[in-house]
Design a protein around this motif. Structure first.
Motif, short mmCIF file in Angstrom:
data_model
loop_
_atom_site.label_atom_id
_atom_site.label_comp_id
_atom_site.label_asym_id
_atom_site.label_seq_id
_atom_site.Cartn_x
_atom_site.Cartn_y
_atom_site.Cartn_z
N ALA A 199 3.50 5.10 2.27
CA ALA A 199 2.78 3.90 2.55
C ALA A 199 3.41 3.43 3.97
CB ALA A 199 2.55 3.09 1.75
N ILE B 272 -3.80 -0.18 -6.04
CA ILE B 272 -2.85 -0.97 -4.83
C ILE B 272 -3.63 -0.90 -3.57
CG2 ILE B 272 -0.76 -0.95 -3.72
CD1 ILE B 272 0.45 0.38 -6.09
N ALA B 273 -3.61 -2.22 -3.08
CA ALA B 273 -4.44 -2.37 -1.80
C ALA B 273 -3.30 -2.71 -0.62
CB ALA B 273 -5.54 -3.24 -1.67
N ASN B 274 -3.67 -2.57 0.43
CA ASN B 274 -2.84 -3.10 1.66
C ASN B 274 -3.21 -4.35 2.22
OD1 ASN B 274 -5.23 -2.48 3.13
ND2 ASN B 274 -4.34 -0.51 4.10
N SER B 275 -2.71 -4.88 3.26
CA SER B 275 -2.91 -6.27 3.66
C SER B 275 -4.29 -6.25 4.01
CB SER B 275 -1.95 -6.71 4.52
OG SER B 275 -1.85 -5.72 5.75
N ASP C 43 4.15 -2.72 4.72
CA ASP C 43 3.28 -3.90 4.75
C ASP C 43 3.43 -4.58 3.30
OD1 ASP C 43 0.74 -5.20 5.26
OD2 ASP C 43 -0.38 -3.44 5.16
N THR C 44 2.50 -5.58 3.31
CA THR C 44 2.30 -6.39 1.98
C THR C 44 1.09 -5.89 1.24
OG1 THR C 44 3.21 -8.38 2.94
CG2 THR C 44 2.27 -8.74 1.07
N TYR C 45 1.62 -5.43 -0.20
CA TYR C 45 0.82 -4.81 -0.92
C TYR C 45 0.18 -5.69 -2.20
CZ TYR C 45 1.49 -0.52 2.07
OH TYR C 45 1.44 0.40 3.07
N GLY D 44 5.81 3.78 -2.91
CA GLY D 44 5.12 3.90 -1.55
C GLY D 44 4.35 5.31 -1.59
N TYR E 85 1.47 -9.77 -5.33
CA TYR E 85 2.05 -9.12 -3.76
C TYR E 85 3.31 -8.81 -3.75
CZ TYR E 85 -2.44 -11.47 -2.37
OH TYR E 85 -3.75 -11.88 -2.10
N TYR F 16 -7.74 0.10 -0.50
CA TYR F 16 -6.94 0.62 -1.47
C TYR F 16 -6.31 1.84 -1.13
CZ TYR F 16 -8.96 -2.89 -4.75
OH TYR F 16 -9.30 -4.18 -5.26
N TYR G 19 -3.83 3.64 -3.33
CA TYR G 19 -3.20 4.09 -4.46
C TYR G 19 -4.25 3.94 -5.65
CZ TYR G 19 0.32 5.64 -7.83
OH TYR G 19 0.80 6.29 -8.91
#
Length: 226
Positions: A167, A133-136, A170-172, A159, A102, A140, A142
């Protein structure tokens, strides 16, 4: 975000040595009352054998010295804990490289949060490496190909979503899929650089929160002089 250090600190309650000392004092008072009563009521023609209560006095003295030693050890342990807490507080706000996936991203950040620095390790050379890469929310955002040579590789994400947009703050989470020549999945070790946000010392070993990755002090791979 509030940085914090939690720990046991100095107890407001009596220590074990204090409780033992209180108990010993009460027992010693009872012993003196009993001894005085016996002396007052002894037969003058057949006086008490003084060796018995002398031996008891020696035992009380030995226990008292042990309690004092224990109290000194408790004080020393308390001072050591306080020094340890002060040392842990110095970690707050520093960047650390820790095992984890994270990372926190904010394009407007001015203290390094406008990039996420990941590092991954391949045990052997891979046939293909896919970076996602996925967001919270688990979506996905990226995707790219990664370096496939055996060893350690750094991956820095600014980003960029690849379509000219960036992006949201957020926490990715990083996901790396590495395949060998037979299509088998390789085990990939990942680490991320982030700020130490808090230190929890309620356990025997300090637990660090580094950008949402919770690791023990012994798991910190690298510290940076911000």
């Amino acid at each position: 975000m509030v940085d914090s250090v939690t720990g046991t600190g100095t107890s407001q309650y009596q220590s074990a040595a204090d409780n033992s000392a209180t108990g010993l004092a009460n027992n010693f008072d009872d012993f003196l009352v009993l001894l005085t009563t016996q002396l007052m009521n002894q037969d003058p023609m057949d006086p008490m054998d003084s060796s018995q209560f002398t031996e008891q006095l020696v035992q009380f003295s030995g226990v008292e010295q042990q309690i004092k030693t224990n109290k000194n050890l408790e004080t020393l342990a308390s001072l050591t804990m306080m020094n340890h807490q002060a040392s842990m507080a110095s970690y707050l706000g520093k960047d650390a490289l820790v095992p984890g996936i994270y990372g926190e991203f904010d394009a407007e950040s001015t203290d390094g949060g406008n990039e996420i620095h990941w590092r991954y390790n391949l045990p052997v050379e891979a046939a293909s490496v896919k970076i996602e890469i996925a967001n919270s929310q688990g979506h996905y955002v990226y995707e790219a190909d990664g370096k496939a040579l055996a060893g350690t590789h750094d991956f820095v994400w600014d980003g960029d979503l690849g379509d000219g947009t960036f992006a949201e703050p957020d926490t990715y989470a990083l996901k790396i899929t590495a395949l060998d020549e037979d299509g088998g999945t390789l085990e990939v070790g990942t680490a991320v650089r982030g700020k130490i946000q808090s230190v929890d010392m309620t356990d025997t070993e300090a637990l660090f929160n580094v950008g949402g990755n919770y690791v023990y002090q012994t798991n910190i791979v690298q510290l940076y002089n911000n």
